[in-house]
Design a protein around this motif. Structure first.
Motif, short mmCIF file in Angstrom:
data_model
loop_
_atom_site.label_atom_id
_atom_site.label_comp_id
_atom_site.label_asym_id
_atom_site.label_seq_id
_atom_site.Cartn_x
_atom_site.Cartn_y
_atom_site.Cartn_z
N ALA A 25 0.86 -1.19 0.00
CA ALA A 25 0.00 0.00 0.00
C ALA A 25 0.90 1.23 0.00
O ALA A 25 0.93 2.00 0.95
N ASP A 26 1.65 1.41 -1.09
CA ASP A 26 2.59 2.52 -1.20
C ASP A 26 1.91 3.75 -1.77
O ASP A 26 1.10 3.66 -2.68
N LYS A 27 2.24 4.91 -1.23
CA LYS A 27 1.66 6.18 -1.67
C LYS A 27 2.65 6.95 -2.55
O LYS A 27 2.33 7.36 -3.64
N SER A 51 3.87 -1.84 10.21
CA SER A 51 3.05 -1.06 11.13
C SER A 51 3.45 0.42 11.14
O SER A 51 2.74 1.26 11.72
N ALA A 52 4.55 0.77 10.48
CA ALA A 52 4.99 2.17 10.40
C ALA A 52 4.20 2.90 9.31
O ALA A 52 3.42 2.31 8.58
N ASP A 53 4.44 4.21 9.20
CA ASP A 53 3.80 5.02 8.16
C ASP A 53 4.60 5.01 6.87
O ASP A 53 4.16 5.53 5.85
N GLY A 54 5.81 4.45 6.92
CA GLY A 54 6.66 4.39 5.74
C GLY A 54 8.03 3.85 6.11
O GLY A 54 8.25 3.41 7.24
N PHE A 90 -4.94 5.34 6.46
CA PHE A 90 -6.38 5.52 6.60
C PHE A 90 -6.71 5.84 8.04
O PHE A 90 -6.06 5.37 8.97
N GLU A 91 -7.71 6.69 8.22
CA GLU A 91 -8.26 6.97 9.54
C GLU A 91 -9.77 6.95 9.42
O GLU A 91 -10.34 7.71 8.63
N GLU A 95 -8.88 7.83 3.45
CA GLU A 95 -7.45 7.94 3.16
C GLU A 95 -6.95 9.31 3.59
O GLU A 95 -7.54 10.34 3.25
N LEU A 96 -5.84 9.33 4.34
CA LEU A 96 -5.22 10.58 4.78
C LEU A 96 -4.21 11.04 3.75
O LEU A 96 -3.45 10.24 3.21
N GLU A 97 -4.19 12.33 3.51
CA GLU A 97 -3.19 12.90 2.62
C GLU A 97 -1.96 13.27 3.45
O GLU A 97 -2.09 13.68 4.59
N PRO A 98 -0.77 13.12 2.87
CA PRO A 98 0.44 13.52 3.59
C PRO A 98 0.41 15.01 3.88
O PRO A 98 -0.23 15.78 3.18
#
Length: 112
Positions: A25-27, A51-54, A90-91, A95-98
């Motif tokens: 699930a790469d942005k 489990s990290a954000d990236g 996601f929250e 989907e959350l934007e950076p």
């Protein structure tokens, strides 16, 4: 199931490899970290990475390779600069934007 995934350094084009689960699930890949995002390193265990954000990479580590003038793969040292893989977040199902956005458009949040 895990797969070896390659990411290209946005600074010099060298490739970096990391083991990931197959359901990616790469942005985006950016030269700066996203504010408030927590990054794992490629050397962390698989659970910590997912489990990290990236993932925070340093170009030239993790078996980087590049393309020679004739198109053949060749080993390169990399530029040594950091770059960041940002996962989709996601929250509450949205989907959350950076923050700041991953594009180089104008910013209207007045933050430095």
């Amino acid at each position: 199931m895990t797969v070896t995934v390659s990411y290209t350094c946005p600074n010099c084009g060298a490739l970096t490899y990391v083991e990931r689960r197959a359901d990616l699930a790469d942005k985006s890949v950016t030269t700066t970290p996203q504010a408030g995002w927590e990054y794992a390193t490629p050397d962390d265990d698989l659970e910590s990475i997912e489990s990290a954000d990236g993932i925070a990479f340093r170009c030239g580590e993790n078996g980087d390779e590049g393309e020679g003038e004739d198109g053949a793969e060749e080993s390169v040292d990399g530029c040594g600069r950091p770059f960041y893989l940002n996962f989709v977040r996601f929250e509450h199902g949205v989907e959350l934007e950076p923050d700041p956005p991953t594009y180089d458009g104008p910013r209207f949040d007045f933050r430095p």
